[in-house]
Design a protein around this motif. Structure first.
Motif, PDB file in Angstrom:
ATOM      1  N   GLY A   1       1.079 -10.520  -9.247  1.00  0.00           N
ATOM      2  CA  GLY A   1       1.264 -11.380  -8.097  1.00  0.00           C
ATOM      3  C   GLY A   1       2.355 -10.848  -7.185  1.00  0.00           C
ATOM      4  O   GLY A   1       3.201 -10.042  -7.605  1.00  0.00           O
ATOM      5  N   ILE A   2       2.342 -11.331  -5.938  1.00  0.00           N
ATOM      6  CA  ILE A   2       3.331 -10.908  -4.946  1.00  0.00           C
ATOM      7  C   ILE A   2       3.675 -12.097  -4.067  1.00  0.00           C
ATOM      8  O   ILE A   2       2.811 -12.883  -3.697  1.00  0.00           O
TER       9      ILE A   2
ATOM     10  N   THR B   1      -0.290  -1.255  -8.963  1.00  0.00           N
ATOM     11  CA  THR B   1       0.704  -1.602  -7.947  1.00  0.00           C
ATOM     12  C   THR B   1       0.089  -2.537  -6.924  1.00  0.00           C
ATOM     13  O   THR B   1      -0.972  -2.232  -6.364  1.00  0.00           O
ATOM     14  N   ILE B   2       0.760  -3.652  -6.688  1.00  0.00           N
ATOM     15  CA  ILE B   2       0.307  -4.596  -5.665  1.00  0.00           C
ATOM     16  C   ILE B   2       1.149  -4.403  -4.413  1.00  0.00           C
ATOM     17  O   ILE B   2       2.346  -4.096  -4.487  1.00  0.00           O
ATOM     18  N   SER B   3       0.506  -4.579  -3.274  1.00  0.00           N
ATOM     19  CA  SER B   3       1.221  -4.536  -1.994  1.00  0.00           C
ATOM     20  C   SER B   3       0.488  -5.441  -1.016  1.00  0.00           C
ATOM     21  O   SER B   3      -0.645  -5.851  -1.268  1.00  0.00           O
ATOM     22  N   ARG B   4       1.141  -5.740   0.094  1.00  0.00           N
ATOM     23  CA  ARG B   4       0.499  -6.584   1.098  1.00  0.00           C
ATOM     24  C   ARG B   4       0.922  -6.133   2.487  1.00  0.00           C
ATOM     25  O   ARG B   4       2.037  -5.625   2.682  1.00  0.00           O
ATOM     26  N   ASP B   5       0.023  -6.353   3.418  1.00  0.00           N
ATOM     27  CA  ASP B   5       0.292  -6.082   4.827  1.00  0.00           C
ATOM     28  C   ASP B   5      -0.019  -7.368   5.575  1.00  0.00           C
ATOM     29  O   ASP B   5      -1.180  -7.680   5.856  1.00  0.00           O
ATOM     30  N   ASN B   6       1.012  -8.131   5.884  1.00  0.00           N
ATOM     31  CA  ASN B   6       0.805  -9.432   6.516  1.00  0.00           C
ATOM     32  C   ASN B   6       0.242  -9.296   7.933  1.00  0.00           C
ATOM     33  O   ASN B   6      -0.430 -10.211   8.414  1.00  0.00           O
ATOM     34  N   ALA B   7       0.497  -8.183   8.576  1.00  0.00           N
ATOM     35  CA  ALA B   7      -0.062  -7.968   9.915  1.00  0.00           C
ATOM     36  C   ALA B   7      -1.577  -7.809   9.862  1.00  0.00           C
ATOM     37  O   ALA B   7      -2.275  -8.107  10.843  1.00  0.00           O
ATOM     38  N   LYS B   8      -2.078  -7.343   8.715  1.00  0.00           N
ATOM     39  CA  LYS B   8      -3.518  -7.151   8.541  1.00  0.00           C
ATOM     40  C   LYS B   8      -4.148  -8.227   7.673  1.00  0.00           C
ATOM     41  O   LYS B   8      -5.341  -8.151   7.357  1.00  0.00           O
TER      42      LYS B   8
END
Length: 122
Positions: free
Chosen positions: A50-51, A69-76
């Motif tokens: 989770g992130i 590895t989890i990551s996120r791009d809030n702009a996308k």
């Protein structure tokens, strides 16, 4: 109404890699904690990682720590799951989930995607 759509699943050999994506729509994505769960046939849906909404904090299950590895791009409006050194026991349907608040390692999330199949086999 929040909608989550996963993509990127498939068949991969042991030791290989896959990258899953989860595209969110219909919400202010940046306000949600996001997570990946997985469910193998005949088994319960298990927490993978989770992130937080900010991306500053993550939580991994012991079974994937050091490999995923989890990551996120809030702009996308997108969260990613990079999976390396895949093993046959990683085979499952992978689900993206979202909730307002912090990360929970149980499937108490308000919103779910439809799932994407990951098969690790030679």
């Amino acid at each position: 109404q929040v909608q989550l759509v996963e993509s990127g699943g498939g068949l991969v050999q042991p030791g290989g890699s896959l990258r899953l994506s989860c595209q969110a729509s219909g919400t202010i994505f940046g306000s949600y904690a996001m997570a990946w769960f997985r469910q193998a046939p005949g088994k319960e849906r298990d927490f993978v990682v989770g992130i937080t909404w900010s991306g500053l904090y993550t939580k991994y299950s012991d079974s994937v720590k050091g490999r995923f590895t989890i990551s996120r791009d809030n702009a996308k409006n997108t969260v990613y799951l990079q999976m390396n050194s895949l093993k046959p026991e990683d085979t499952a349907v992978y689900y993206c989930a979202a909730r307002v608040g912090g990360i929970l390692a149980v499937p108490a999330y308000e919103h779910w995607g439809q799932g994407t199949q990951v098969t690790v086999s030679s």
